[in-house]
Design a protein around this motif. Sequence first.
Motif, PDB file in Angstrom:
ATOM      1  N   ASP A  22       0.842  -1.182   0.000  1.00 27.73           N
ATOM      2  CA  ASP A  22       0.000   0.000   0.000  1.00 27.73           C
ATOM      3  C   ASP A  22       0.890   1.250   0.000  1.00 27.73           C
ATOM      4  N   LYS A  23       0.639   2.142  -0.902  1.00 35.72           N
ATOM      5  CA  LYS A  23       1.476   3.351  -1.044  1.00 35.72           C
ATOM      6  C   LYS A  23       1.483   4.189   0.232  1.00 35.72           C
ATOM      7  N   THR A  24       0.390   4.131   0.998  1.00 28.30           N
ATOM      8  CA  THR A  24       0.337   4.922   2.227  1.00 28.30           C
ATOM      9  C   THR A  24       1.246   4.349   3.314  1.00 28.30           C
ATOM     10  N   ASP A  25       1.685   3.092   3.155  1.00 29.28           N
ATOM     11  CA  ASP A  25       2.622   2.502   4.112  1.00 29.28           C
ATOM     12  C   ASP A  25       4.018   3.099   3.959  1.00 29.28           C
ATOM     13  N   ASN A  26       4.282   3.662   2.781  1.00 28.77           N
ATOM     14  CA  ASN A  26       5.591   4.277   2.510  1.00 28.77           C
ATOM     15  C   ASN A  26       6.734   3.328   2.872  1.00 28.77           C
ATOM     16  N   LYS A  27       6.625   2.063   2.422  1.00 29.15           N
ATOM     17  CA  LYS A  27       7.591   1.021   2.778  1.00 29.15           C
ATOM     18  C   LYS A  27       8.058   0.300   1.522  1.00 29.15           C
ATOM     19  N   GLN A  28       9.343   0.128   1.385  1.00 25.50           N
ATOM     20  CA  GLN A  28       9.954  -0.699   0.350  1.00 25.50           C
ATOM     21  C   GLN A  28      10.958  -1.602   1.059  1.00 25.50           C
ATOM     22  N   ILE A  29      11.083  -2.843   0.605  1.00 23.30           N
ATOM     23  CA  ILE A  29      12.023  -3.761   1.227  1.00 23.30           C
ATOM     24  C   ILE A  29      13.188  -4.031   0.280  1.00 23.30           C
ATOM     25  N   THR A  30      14.275  -4.535   0.846  1.00 25.57           N
ATOM     26  CA  THR A  30      15.447  -4.949   0.073  1.00 25.57           C
ATOM     27  C   THR A  30      15.610  -6.458   0.239  1.00 25.57           C
ATOM     28  N   LEU A  31      16.580  -7.023  -0.447  1.00 29.45           N
ATOM     29  CA  LEU A  31      16.848  -8.460  -0.310  1.00 29.45           C
ATOM     30  C   LEU A  31      17.202  -8.836   1.118  1.00 29.45           C
ATOM     31  N   ASP A  32      17.751  -7.906   1.871  1.00 26.75           N
ATOM     32  CA  ASP A  32      18.088  -8.178   3.275  1.00 26.75           C
ATOM     33  C   ASP A  32      16.848  -8.440   4.123  1.00 26.75           C
ATOM     34  N   ASP A  33      15.680  -8.006   3.652  1.00 28.12           N
ATOM     35  CA  ASP A  33      14.419  -8.194   4.375  1.00 28.12           C
ATOM     36  C   ASP A  33      13.709  -9.490   3.994  1.00 28.12           C
ATOM     37  N   VAL A  34      14.264 -10.245   3.057  1.00 29.82           N
ATOM     38  CA  VAL A  34      13.616 -11.447   2.526  1.00 29.82           C
ATOM     39  C   VAL A  34      14.479 -12.661   2.857  1.00 29.82           C
ATOM     40  N   TYR A  35      13.830 -13.729   3.351  1.00 30.03           N
ATOM     41  CA  TYR A  35      14.601 -14.924   3.695  1.00 30.03           C
ATOM     42  C   TYR A  35      13.871 -16.193   3.260  1.00 30.03           C
ATOM     43  N   VAL A  36      14.661 -17.219   2.987  1.00 30.39           N
ATOM     44  CA  VAL A  36      14.136 -18.526   2.581  1.00 30.39           C
ATOM     45  C   VAL A  36      13.941 -19.364   3.831  1.00 30.39           C
ATOM     46  N   VAL A  37      12.718 -19.833   4.036  1.00 32.18           N
ATOM     47  CA  VAL A  37      12.382 -20.666   5.183  1.00 32.18           C
ATOM     48  C   VAL A  37      12.695 -22.124   4.876  1.00 32.18           C
ATOM     49  N   TRP A  38      12.416 -22.542   3.654  1.00 28.98           N
ATOM     50  CA  TRP A  38      12.609 -23.936   3.242  1.00 28.98           C
ATOM     51  C   TRP A  38      12.886 -23.957   1.749  1.00 28.98           C
ATOM     52  N   PHE A  39      13.766 -24.874   1.310  1.00 31.77           N
ATOM     53  CA  PHE A  39      14.108 -24.993  -0.110  1.00 31.77           C
ATOM     54  C   PHE A  39      14.345 -26.470  -0.434  1.00 31.77           C
ATOM     55  N   SER A  40      13.850 -26.883  -1.602  1.00 34.08           N
ATOM     56  CA  SER A  40      14.080 -28.251  -2.065  1.00 34.08           C
ATOM     57  C   SER A  40      14.250 -28.243  -3.578  1.00 34.08           C
ATOM     58  N   LYS A  41      15.176 -29.052  -4.052  1.00 35.00           N
ATOM     59  CA  LYS A  41      15.414 -29.186  -5.486  1.00 35.00           C
ATOM     60  C   LYS A  41      15.385 -30.664  -5.842  1.00 35.00           C
ATOM     61  N   THR A  42      14.630 -30.994  -6.879  1.00 36.56           N
ATOM     62  CA  THR A  42      14.568 -32.361  -7.401  1.00 36.56           C
ATOM     63  C   THR A  42      14.700 -32.292  -8.913  1.00 36.56           C
ATOM     64  N   LEU A  43      15.739 -32.939  -9.429  1.00 40.25           N
ATOM     65  CA  LEU A  43      16.035 -32.896 -10.854  1.00 40.25           C
ATOM     66  C   LEU A  43      16.094 -31.442 -11.321  1.00 40.25           C
ATOM     67  N   GLN A  44      15.284 -31.070 -12.311  1.00 44.05           N
ATOM     68  CA  GLN A  44      15.328 -29.709 -12.845  1.00 44.05           C
ATOM     69  C   GLN A  44      14.314 -28.778 -12.172  1.00 44.05           C
ATOM     70  N   ASN A  45      13.620 -29.243 -11.146  1.00 44.55           N
ATOM     71  CA  ASN A  45      12.575 -28.464 -10.482  1.00 44.55           C
ATOM     72  C   ASN A  45      13.031 -28.050  -9.081  1.00 44.55           C
ATOM     73  N   TRP A  46      12.472 -26.954  -8.590  1.00 41.02           N
ATOM     74  CA  TRP A  46      12.752 -26.555  -7.214  1.00 41.02           C
ATOM     75  C   TRP A  46      11.580 -25.773  -6.637  1.00 41.02           C
ATOM     76  N   LYS A  47      11.559 -25.708  -5.308  1.00 42.90           N
ATOM     77  CA  LYS A  47      10.512 -24.985  -4.587  1.00 42.90           C
ATOM     78  C   LYS A  47      11.143 -24.296  -3.386  1.00 42.90           C
ATOM     79  N   ALA A  48      10.688 -23.065  -3.130  1.00 43.44           N
ATOM     80  CA  ALA A  48      11.163 -22.309  -1.974  1.00 43.44           C
ATOM     81  C   ALA A  48       9.966 -21.718  -1.245  1.00 43.44           C
ATOM     82  N   LEU A  49       9.980 -21.822   0.069  1.00 41.75           N
ATOM     83  CA  LEU A  49       9.018 -21.129   0.912  1.00 41.75           C
ATOM     84  C   LEU A  49       9.748 -19.915   1.471  1.00 41.75           C
ATOM     85  N   VAL A  50       9.184 -18.742   1.237  1.00 40.05           N
ATOM     86  CA  VAL A  50       9.890 -17.491   1.495  1.00 40.05           C
ATOM     87  C   VAL A  50       9.018 -16.576   2.350  1.00 40.05           C
ATOM     88  N   SER A  51       9.665 -15.786   3.207  1.00 39.01           N
ATOM     89  CA  SER A  51       8.961 -14.802   4.008  1.00 39.01           C
ATOM     90  C   SER A  51       9.797 -13.529   4.065  1.00 39.01           C
TER      91      SER A  51
END
Length: 86
Positions: A22-51
């Motif tokens: 929301d523009k009224t929040d006046n908030k932007q995040i950087t990569l430092d604000d984002v983290y991977v909770v869980w990651f899995s890779k199988t063959l050519q596929n992968w999945k990440a749970l991110v917060s």
Amino acid sequence: MTNEKQEKARKIVMNYFNSHVDKTDNKQITLDDVYVVWFSKTLQNWKALVSTSVSDGMYYEITYNGDKNETYVDVYKKWENFTVKD
């Protein structure tokens, strides 16, 4: 190579958040604000749970389909957290 995939997932979430906050929040995040909770890779596929460090209850599921060279993004809002005792 796994770090590249996790960084891709983090960038997707960062860009999504910054373009949907929301523009009224006046908030932007950087990569430092984002983290991977869980990651899995199988063959050519992968999945990440991110917060993020933003306390908005949002959760992101990033899925890469290597057969189609496509990335899917599911965005969730945490409604509740409770314990059920056995």
